[in-house]
Write a protein that holds these residues in place. Structure first.
Motif, short mmCIF file in Angstrom:
data_model
loop_
_atom_site.label_atom_id
_atom_site.label_comp_id
_atom_site.label_asym_id
_atom_site.label_seq_id
_atom_site.Cartn_x
_atom_site.Cartn_y
_atom_site.Cartn_z
N ALA A 25 0.82 -1.22 0.00
CA ALA A 25 0.00 0.00 0.00
C ALA A 25 0.85 1.26 0.00
O ALA A 25 0.34 2.35 0.25
N TYR A 26 2.14 1.13 -0.34
CA TYR A 26 3.02 2.31 -0.27
C TYR A 26 2.57 3.41 -1.24
O TYR A 26 2.53 4.59 -0.90
N ALA A 63 -0.43 3.82 -2.53
CA ALA A 63 -1.72 4.34 -2.08
C ALA A 63 -1.56 5.34 -0.94
O ALA A 63 -2.25 6.35 -0.89
N ALA A 64 -0.63 5.07 -0.02
CA ALA A 64 -0.42 6.01 1.09
C ALA A 64 0.01 7.37 0.55
O ALA A 64 -0.46 8.42 1.00
N LYS A 109 -0.72 8.58 -2.38
CA LYS A 109 -1.87 9.19 -3.05
C LYS A 109 -2.85 9.76 -2.02
O LYS A 109 -3.40 10.85 -2.22
N GLY A 110 -3.05 9.04 -0.93
CA GLY A 110 -3.94 9.54 0.13
C GLY A 110 -3.43 10.87 0.67
O GLY A 110 -4.21 11.82 0.86
N VAL A 111 -2.14 10.94 0.90
CA VAL A 111 -1.54 12.18 1.41
C VAL A 111 -1.76 13.33 0.41
O VAL A 111 -2.16 14.43 0.79
N LEU A 118 -4.06 13.64 -1.97
CA LEU A 118 -5.46 14.03 -2.11
C LEU A 118 -5.96 14.76 -0.87
O LEU A 118 -6.89 15.57 -0.96
N GLY A 119 -5.35 14.51 0.27
CA GLY A 119 -5.71 15.26 1.47
C GLY A 119 -5.31 16.73 1.36
O GLY A 119 -5.97 17.62 1.88
N PRO A 137 -7.34 17.97 -3.20
CA PRO A 137 -8.34 16.98 -3.63
C PRO A 137 -8.59 16.95 -5.13
O PRO A 137 -9.01 15.93 -5.66
N ALA A 164 -6.28 17.35 -7.53
CA ALA A 164 -5.12 16.92 -8.34
C ALA A 164 -5.44 15.63 -9.08
O ALA A 164 -6.08 14.73 -8.55
N LEU A 210 -3.97 12.29 -10.43
CA LEU A 210 -2.81 11.44 -10.17
C LEU A 210 -2.71 10.39 -11.26
O LEU A 210 -3.67 9.66 -11.51
N ARG A 258 4.70 16.12 6.15
CA ARG A 258 3.81 15.59 7.19
C ARG A 258 4.46 15.85 8.54
O ARG A 258 5.69 15.84 8.67
N ARG A 263 6.12 9.22 1.20
CA ARG A 263 4.82 9.54 1.82
C ARG A 263 4.87 10.83 2.63
O ARG A 263 3.93 11.62 2.61
N ILE A 278 -14.62 16.26 -2.43
CA ILE A 278 -14.71 15.19 -3.43
C ILE A 278 -14.56 13.86 -2.72
O ILE A 278 -13.53 13.59 -2.10
N ARG A 322 -13.76 9.85 -6.59
CA ARG A 322 -12.36 9.57 -6.90
C ARG A 322 -12.07 8.14 -6.50
O ARG A 322 -12.25 7.78 -5.34
N ASP A 377 -6.77 2.88 -6.15
CA ASP A 377 -6.42 1.49 -5.86
C ASP A 377 -5.49 1.43 -4.66
O ASP A 377 -4.48 2.14 -4.62
N ILE A 378 -5.79 0.57 -3.71
CA ILE A 378 -4.80 0.31 -2.64
C ILE A 378 -3.97 -0.90 -3.08
O ILE A 378 -2.77 -0.79 -3.29
N VAL A 437 -2.66 -4.98 4.89
CA VAL A 437 -2.24 -4.01 3.87
C VAL A 437 -3.11 -2.75 3.97
O VAL A 437 -2.61 -1.62 3.98
N THR A 447 -2.21 -0.38 6.77
CA THR A 447 -0.99 0.43 6.65
C THR A 447 -1.23 1.68 5.80
O THR A 447 -0.35 2.52 5.69
N ALA A 448 -2.39 1.78 5.17
CA ALA A 448 -2.61 2.91 4.25
C ALA A 448 -3.80 3.78 4.60
O ALA A 448 -3.78 4.98 4.34
N PHE A 487 -3.85 7.44 5.96
CA PHE A 487 -3.20 8.52 5.21
C PHE A 487 -4.16 9.18 4.22
O PHE A 487 -3.79 10.13 3.55
N PHE A 488 -5.37 8.65 4.14
CA PHE A 488 -6.38 9.27 3.27
C PHE A 488 -7.16 10.32 4.06
O PHE A 488 -7.21 10.26 5.29
N PRO A 489 -7.77 11.25 3.34
CA PRO A 489 -8.56 12.27 4.04
C PRO A 489 -9.67 11.63 4.87
O PRO A 489 -10.15 10.54 4.53
#
Lengths: 279, 279, 279
Positions: free
Chosen positions: A16-17, A19-20, A22-24, A26-27, A30, A32, A34, A135, A145, C2, C33, C36-37, C52, C55-56, C59-61
């Motif tokens: 999930a590296y 994805a982490a 991407k989560g950061v 988009l926080g 929002p 952007a 990717l 962060r 991340r 979003i 939006r 994928d994780i 998995v 761990t992610a 980090f999402f909003p």
């Protein structure tokens, strides 16, 4: 304008590296967009990342931000940088992962023994040093991340590179193997990259070939190929052509040239002019 | 309405080929939604691409644009086309990669020996011939990036298919293996596709089975399976069921049927009615 | 705002299963939006998916919706649920795939022999039972597409979890292997996960270590590692550190620790205090 951030890493997509990161992003931003370039860079292969990125970045709209995290020295004193070129921005560790990008522009000064290149006109870079854009807690093992992703996201909001740290005048650039031309016109190069079709992409660019492209022989793994094809569908068996990124490549019609020849990245390739027999 | 463009290719995701196409599309239509269907089609396997696409496209909103680039003949005289169906648009080489889509509609005319199908009512197609919608420089080896991607992006902006070239009345359609029914009701088919779970998806559709589905025996690789299950979780060992795309498939409970049976795509499967013992 | 929907599955990305879910979601909520994780969870490995994701997701909003479809019991009487935590929403089968998430919160009641955990304060869950939010036809083998995806999309439109079904007070939670501490302070744990770099991520969290982290020996596969590093770039050969998700992990500098040691998930790891020699 919708800002685009591309991602190039050696993280794979099982964990999930990515994805982490991407989560950061988009926080922070929002809206952007990717876009993944590749997450299958071989672990720690900085030069491969640089090459793969160099074959795609110019097809994105101007001012796209390219986030590159192939970072074996994460947490050490290697710098993190933003590079601004006339076309795009790059956010990456300063470990050579931007070598192919920097080399597209004339350097102000370059010593063959140095691993640093003084940036010429048109290129600007800053060292990412101001933690207010990171962060709050930064893991020493995952700056992708905790540092690079938030910086790219803030950059996509319109901040200037200078907001993120001090200007730097040179960047790490790894030696890139360039083809040699012998007095008889023969070109000696290497296999730079093998793509997922098994095509062997060399470091010899199409522009270096004689105008009459049929008049060359391409030798790779002791197998001579006479003349250059225009498409993958011509003739039989092995063929050579100038691929879509401008490099000479060797391909096997409806097959996998890499598997057939048993060659690997770094192996030698030679292109020699042919004695024209009449014509 | 936010236009969606899906992508199906044999490019893999290690290289930047897919990203280059996405960059081109976002440059033309920044709001387009890009969704990957699969980039793991086996190299040059036009029919697999067609099948995989056919299992997903109808789940997208109406008027989604499906870009399909499995294109061994790139740069040759094979046509590039847009196919408009009542549900969706397809942008692809005219090499059979739309076979499963075209076959969902009655053909106007079809000869079993011909590789072309005259399109019936409801289907419209044009040959992509007008270069003003392409990238200014077209590589003979990467029409995905230089022709198909920009055409799909312009199409997503609302242009009519007719803007891109001349109408055509027939498309290349590859022979698709259809199951045979014997006089005793037995069905003979093949394994069409093996998915990443190792499930063996046959070309026999659930509608072809007798209503009492328990009264059949499915034979694949000489292993008879009695009766059809409803879910992957029933019974023990090998089971057969009608999968989520409507085809009969063979699965191994909590395992990989493909690995257990050592079978491959194209291998035979047989479904026979069972003599009811009482009931 | 979003809304974001993440996807975690064992579907792989060769087939079109993930794309079908995305098509369904975009049909219901075109602005959502989708991120994928991982789709490379080992088939049916509910606990790996849970790890998995854990761990992610943080980090999402806030209020991101996490769709998790690792569902060997699809079509059986296993429940489908929505879990709402203070940070996020989860849409998943009730088969333990949320174990690592639920365990981050104190349970109201938990018996070590039970596979169910009574949810404590802060957590709410409902059983997904109201078919008006599903696709009209539900395949018994693909609830990801026909139940979970449409429910996640409707949830992202702002509906309350209670709209989808009855409240439930407990969820399935699988036993998670926790490290043991011996009277002498030694910690015994296991390898929880091997990432794509070959890093061995253990179930021992950094917080459990003594403050002087240099004073420990990490033993995995009979290879003792003295002291903890801060980054992947220190020293030579094997090293141990606290990774970016807070767990102790073993890594091989510029290499693959998993390949070197030949260990696998579930193998034992031991961390012992070292006798300080002077200091």
């Amino acid at each position: 304008m919708i800002p685009i951030i591309t991602l190039t890493t050696d993280f794979g997509t099982s964990d999930a590296y990515v994805a982490a990161m991407k989560g950061v992003m988009l926080g922070i931003h929002p809206e952007a967009r990717l876009v993944d370039i590749s997450h299958s860079i071989k672990p720690q292969n900085v030069l491969q990342a640089s090459f793969v990125l160099s074959t795609a970045y110019q097809f994105f709209p101007p001012r796209t931000i390219h986030l590159v995290v192939v970072d074996p020295g994460v947490g050490t004193e290697r710098r993190a940088v933003i590079l601004r070129t006339p076309l795009a921005d790059f956010v990456a560790p300063d470990n050579g992962v931007l070598s192919y990008i920097v080399r597209e522009y004339p350097a102000r000064e370059e010593s063959p023994n140095s691993s640093e290149t003084k940036l010429g006109p048109g290129l600007e870079a800053v060292a990412i040093t101001r933690p207010e854009f990171w962060r709050p807690e930064v893991s020493p093992t995952f700056h992708g991340r905790d540092v690079f992703a938030p910086v790219a996201a803030h950059l996509s909001l319109g901040r200037a590179p200078a907001d993120f740290g001090e200007k730097v005048t040179s960047l790490a650039v790894l030696p890139v193997s360039l083809p040699l031309r012998a007095p008889d016109g023969a070109l000696s190069g290497i296999i730079l990259h093998i793509d997922s079709f098994g095509n062997l992409i060399t470091n010899i660019r199409g522009e270096m070939l004689p105008e009459k492209r049929r008049n060359v022989t391409v030798e790779i793994g002791d197998r001579p190929i006479n003349g250059l094809s225009r498409t993958y569908a011509e003739g039989y068996g092995l063929l050579a052509l100038v691929g879509s990124s401008g490099y000479v490549e060797v391909s096997l019609k409806e097959g996998n040239a890499s598997a057939l020849l048993g060659v690997k990245e770094g192996d030698r390739v030679k292109i020699t002019p042919r004695t024209p027999v009449g014509e």
